[in-house]
Design an enzyme around this catalytic site. Structure first.
Site, PDB file in Angstrom:
ATOM      1  N   GLU A 293     -18.886  50.857  -8.804  1.00  0.00           N
ATOM      2  CA  GLU A 293     -19.677  49.636  -8.632  1.00  0.00           C
ATOM      3  C   GLU A 293     -18.806  48.475  -8.168  1.00  0.00           C
ATOM      4  OE1 GLU A 293     -22.513  46.633 -11.259  1.00  0.00           O
ATOM      5  OE2 GLU A 293     -22.383  48.748 -11.789  1.00  0.00           O
TER       6      GLU A 293
ATOM      7  N   ASP B 101     -15.016  61.224 -23.152  1.00  0.00           N
ATOM      8  CA  ASP B 101     -16.433  61.561 -22.950  1.00  0.00           C
ATOM      9  C   ASP B 101     -17.269  60.283 -22.927  1.00  0.00           C
ATOM     10  OD1 ASP B 101     -19.039  62.476 -23.014  1.00  0.00           O
ATOM     11  OD2 ASP B 101     -18.680  63.963 -24.576  1.00  0.00           O
TER      12      ASP B 101
ATOM     13  N   LYS C 108     -25.156  46.708 -20.611  1.00  0.00           N
ATOM     14  CA  LYS C 108     -24.782  47.569 -19.476  1.00  0.00           C
ATOM     15  C   LYS C 108     -23.537  47.011 -18.804  1.00  0.00           C
ATOM     16  CE  LYS C 108     -24.834  48.912 -14.972  1.00  0.00           C
ATOM     17  NZ  LYS C 108     -24.113  48.294 -13.842  1.00  0.00           N
TER      18      LYS C 108
ATOM     19  N   HIS D 137     -20.761  39.092  -6.527  1.00  0.00           N
ATOM     20  CA  HIS D 137     -21.095  40.508  -6.430  1.00  0.00           C
ATOM     21  C   HIS D 137     -21.382  40.912  -4.985  1.00  0.00           C
ATOM     22  CE1 HIS D 137     -22.624  44.420  -7.661  1.00  0.00           C
ATOM     23  NE2 HIS D 137     -23.652  44.206  -6.864  1.00  0.00           N
TER      24      HIS D 137
END
Length: 439
Positions: A85, A296, A280, A393
């Site tokens: 991202e 993991d 998130k 962004h």
């Protein structure tokens, strides 16, 4: 029309690709070429990757980046991050620079206890089962001595075993709720091996317990498995500074910044639609380091989101206050990580990532990962309450748009220069690219 395939796992890699191409890729030679171009040139290294999982046909690459200048507990680190991202590594690096001149990040492991459970069905009197368990408990510990010997040498092992009744939720349902310390290992295989042994002993010894009738002797083991919810395997990371040191270059005072920042965090604490996106962003930082260090990330995600909802409502993992003129921003998350075993000793880039971090213990890695999540969240909230999230962004996303449009190096150079002075959006990039191509 595609047909089922028998014995697919027994085919070699070339045969798997040939079958896939004929059944689903229209015998497209370009598709086969793409799959093969990501094979490792070293056959031994490729075999290593092939054996990480099943039915491997290629390798899936993700960018491996570095966020430098993280001052954590007085130690300067460069943090490896694996993520696709845009702007995540840039935001983390910016936050690291910001806090590096304000005392850096403080991190502390608050607990390392991990959980495993034996789930079983018992049809009988609870008091009988309790007496049986109390008698059996020492035998359960001794039954896993062969499994725990090496772990105990490192200071780990089985900490406790409890009998828990869950019959109010499911008829005749009980569990052995077991606590473990696994030191620098994530410990999944160790925990599961212990649990399966506990289950065997529980079932076998029930037949010999004189108080049980014939039905009670037939304890039914449903499953034995570790839990990825580890609310007592916790790490805290925080930053703090005098409020006046928060002043923004754009002219916002430190007091105004702190006020807006705290209210933004408060919204994530009370509004789940915001909390999910807020968390998130935290996981952008956490998952990237977890992936880079061969841990993991699915287990980490599941455990952290469960922790975010531990009080019955899903809310923010980060919190902020101002007390006596000092701004404080912190995060507490459960993290079950390992620095030995699994991919940590096999994957070349994982070994390199841990070397970059100065070969941390599991506890030290927990601290680094939590700091990455806190830094990422600070960067995101800082953007939201100042310039807005899209300005930074989209400039980071600009190269993705140009690559999608197959822009040439000369076109990329011209577009990047143009958008130093203009707002980036997908449509504006396309329009400007078309103008350049028309000229």
């Amino acid at each position: 029309m595609s047909q089922p395939v028998a014995g697919f796992s027994k085919l070699d890699k070339e045969e798997k690709i040939e079958w896939l191409s004929s059944q689903y890729l229209q015998d497209n030679p370009e598709a086969v070429k793409i799959l093969k171009q990501y094979w490792n040139e070293d056959p031994k290294l490729q075999q290593l990757h092939d054996e990480f999982t099943e039915n491997t046909i290629s390798n899936f690459y993700l960018p491996f980046g570095i966020a430098p200048n993280f001052l954590i507990n007085g130690k300067l680190l460069a943090i490896p991050m694996v993520i696709e991202e845009s702007s995540v590594i840039a935001a983390a690096s910016k936050a690291a620079k910001f806090w590096g001149s304000r005392g850096g990040f403080k991190a502390e492991v608050l607990g390392t206890k991990k959980i495993g459970q034996v789930h079983f069905i018992y049809s009988g009197e609870k008091q009988k089962l309790e007496r049986f368990f109390n008698k059996l408990k020492p035998q359960l510990f001794s039954s896993v001595k062969e499994i725990t010997r090496n772990m105990e040498k490192r200071g780990g092992g089985v900490l406790d075993i409890e009998l828990r009744e869950k019959t109010d939720s499911l008829a005749n349902y009980y569990q052995l709720h077991c606590n473990f310390e696994t030191k620098d290992s994530m410990g999944a295989n160790f925990i599961n091996s212990c649990l399966e042994k506990f289950a065997q002993v529980l079932k076998d010894e029930a037949h010999n317990w004189p108080e049980f009738n014939s039905e009670e002797k037939e304890i039914e083991i449903l499953m034995s498995i570790l839990s990825n919810y580890v609310p007592e395997c916790i790490v805290r990371a925080e930053v703090s500074c005098p409020v006046e040191e928060l002043s923004e270059e754009g002219g916002m005072s430190g007091a105004k910044f702190a006020s807006k920042f705290i209210r933004a965090i408060r919204i994530a604490e009370i509004e789940k639609y915001r909390a999910v996106t807020h968390n998130k962003g935290i996981m952008n930082g956490i998952d990237a380091v977890v992936l880079a260090t061969g841990n993991d990330f699915r287990a980490v995600e599941a455990g952290i989101h469960a922790y975010a909802a531990k009080d019955g409502n899903y809310n923010s993992l980060t919190h902020a206050t101002v007390e006596n003129g000092v701004f404080k921003f912190w995060l507490e998350v459960p993290l079950a990580l390992g620095t030995v075993g699994g991919l940590t000793s096999l994957h070349p880039l994982v070994k390199l990532a841990l070397e970059m971090l100065q070969k941390p213990s599991a506890g030290e890695l927990m601290e680094v990962v939590a700091v990455a999540g806190l830094a990422q969240n600070f960067g995101a909230v800082q953007s939201l309450i100042t310039t807005g999230i899209q300005q930074g962004h989209m400039k980071m996303h600009l190269m993705n748009i140009l690559n999608q449009q197959q822009a040439t190096p000369e076109e990329k150079k011209a577009i990047i220069e143009y958008f130093k002075r203009h707002t980036v959006s997908h449509s504006s990039v396309i329009n400007q690219l078309e103008k350049i191509r028309q000229q």
